[in-house]
Design a protein around this motif. Structure first.
Motif, short mmCIF file in Angstrom:
data_model
loop_
_atom_site.label_atom_id
_atom_site.label_comp_id
_atom_site.label_asym_id
_atom_site.label_seq_id
_atom_site.Cartn_x
_atom_site.Cartn_y
_atom_site.Cartn_z
N GLN A 159 36.51 47.75 32.42
CA GLN A 159 37.96 47.77 32.17
C GLN A 159 38.27 47.37 30.73
OE1 GLN A 159 39.21 45.03 35.25
NE2 GLN A 159 39.45 46.68 36.74
N GLY A 160 37.33 47.63 29.85
CA GLY A 160 37.44 47.16 28.47
C GLY A 160 38.49 47.85 27.62
N VAL A 178 32.73 38.69 35.49
CA VAL A 178 33.54 38.77 34.26
C VAL A 178 32.98 39.83 33.31
CG1 VAL A 178 34.16 37.54 32.14
CG2 VAL A 178 34.52 36.45 34.36
N VAL A 179 31.67 39.80 33.09
CA VAL A 179 31.05 40.75 32.16
C VAL A 179 31.19 42.17 32.68
CG1 VAL A 179 28.87 41.50 31.15
CG2 VAL A 179 29.45 39.07 31.18
N TYR A 197 44.82 39.84 37.91
CA TYR A 197 44.10 38.75 37.23
C TYR A 197 45.02 37.61 36.82
CZ TYR A 197 40.16 42.01 37.03
OH TYR A 197 39.13 42.86 37.36
N THR A 213 40.75 41.99 29.38
CA THR A 213 39.54 41.32 28.89
C THR A 213 39.79 39.84 28.66
OG1 THR A 213 38.75 43.35 27.83
CG2 THR A 213 37.78 41.29 27.07
N LEU A 246 40.10 38.05 31.98
CA LEU A 246 38.80 37.90 32.62
C LEU A 246 38.01 36.74 32.02
CD1 LEU A 246 37.84 41.66 33.04
CD2 LEU A 246 37.99 39.99 34.88
N PHE A 247 37.98 36.67 30.70
CA PHE A 247 37.23 35.59 30.07
C PHE A 247 37.90 34.24 30.24
CE2 PHE A 247 34.80 38.99 28.17
CZ PHE A 247 33.52 38.45 28.11
N GLN A 282 33.33 43.49 34.92
CA GLN A 282 34.71 43.96 34.92
C GLN A 282 35.23 44.19 33.50
OE1 GLN A 282 34.57 44.81 38.26
NE2 GLN A 282 36.77 44.49 38.14
N SER A 283 34.78 43.37 32.56
CA SER A 283 35.19 43.55 31.16
C SER A 283 34.66 44.86 30.60
CB SER A 283 34.69 42.39 30.31
OG SER A 283 35.27 41.17 30.72
#
Length: 229
Positions: free
Chosen positions: A165-166, A158-159, A90, A172, A175-176, A161-162
């Motif tokens: 993989q949170g 994004v949501v 990322y 996170t 991603l955002f 994967q978050s």
């Protein structure tokens, strides 16, 4: 994780993102700057509308590769399936997207970054990325709001994967960062959507118009040739 090497990799990824194929190819082969035509965006959609399907698909593919290659390198170098691997994926992908949107080599005037983001998520989650991309393209073809289709893809990826993989705050945040970057590059579109004046942009109509113009030009040239002869 070796942060020094990751920073160097990200710097390289940024300059890979600087390679704006829309600008380079429009200047070399069409003798014009795509940023001075149509929407003014140096991206695949504007190339498609101005020069046709072949150019649009070619630029889309090249812009996807710009995100895919750095992300894949980071993922392989730092560990496939590991937290470090995803952080590198990322980080380098984000650097490439940032380079595409704000290229120092082109006076910080680049594209909106969505195609390059697609390349990044094709490494992170290829099956879901392909499905969501197809859905986003379908939306754009039917409802003709390109900006909305971009947000459909980026938001979903994004949501998802978050959530999956949170466990890593770093992942996170990275991603955002993709989502925030897309908001920045689409800020004018967001404003027009909010006040209800965003124009629809039919890709199919644009292609039909371009095809008609080519036929008309060919007919004019044929008529002129007959008169001359």
């Amino acid at each position: 994780m070796d942060l020094i090497w990751l920073i160097l990799f990200c710097t390289g990824a940024y300059f890979i993102g600087n390679i704006n194929f829309s600008v380079i190819l429009s200047r070399k082969f069409r003798k014009t700057d795509i940023r001075k035509m149509g929407s003014g965006n140096a991206g695949a959609t504007n190339m498609l509308r101005q020069f046709g399907t072949k150019w649009g698909i070619m630029i889309l593919t090249l812009d996807v590769i710009k995100g895919l290659v750095p992300a894949l390198v980071g993922y392989l170098v730092y560990g496939v399936g590991t937290t470090d691997g995803y952080i590198a994926l990322y980080s380098m992908g984000l650097a490439a997207v940032f380079g595409h949107c704000f290229p120092v080599l082109f006076k910080f005037k680049g594209g909106k970054g969505v195609a390059t983001i697609v390349g990044v998520f094709l490494v992170a989650n290829p099956i879901l990325a392909l499905i969501v991309f197809a859905a986003a393209v379908g939306y754009a073809m039917i409802w003709e709001y390109g900006a909305v289709s971009s947000f459909i893809f980026v938001t979903t990826m994004v949501v998802y994967q978050s959530i999956t993989q949170g466990s890593s705050l770093t992942i996170t945040l990275l991603l955002f960062s993709f989502y925030i970057l897309v908001c920045i590059t689409h800020r004018k579109n967001i404003y027009r959507l909010l006040i209800g004046v965003e124009s629809r942009a039919s890709i199919l109509k644009s292609l039909k118009k371009k095809k008609f113009e080519k036929k008309k030009q060919a007919w004019i040239e044929e008529e002129e040739s007959q008169v001359t002869n």
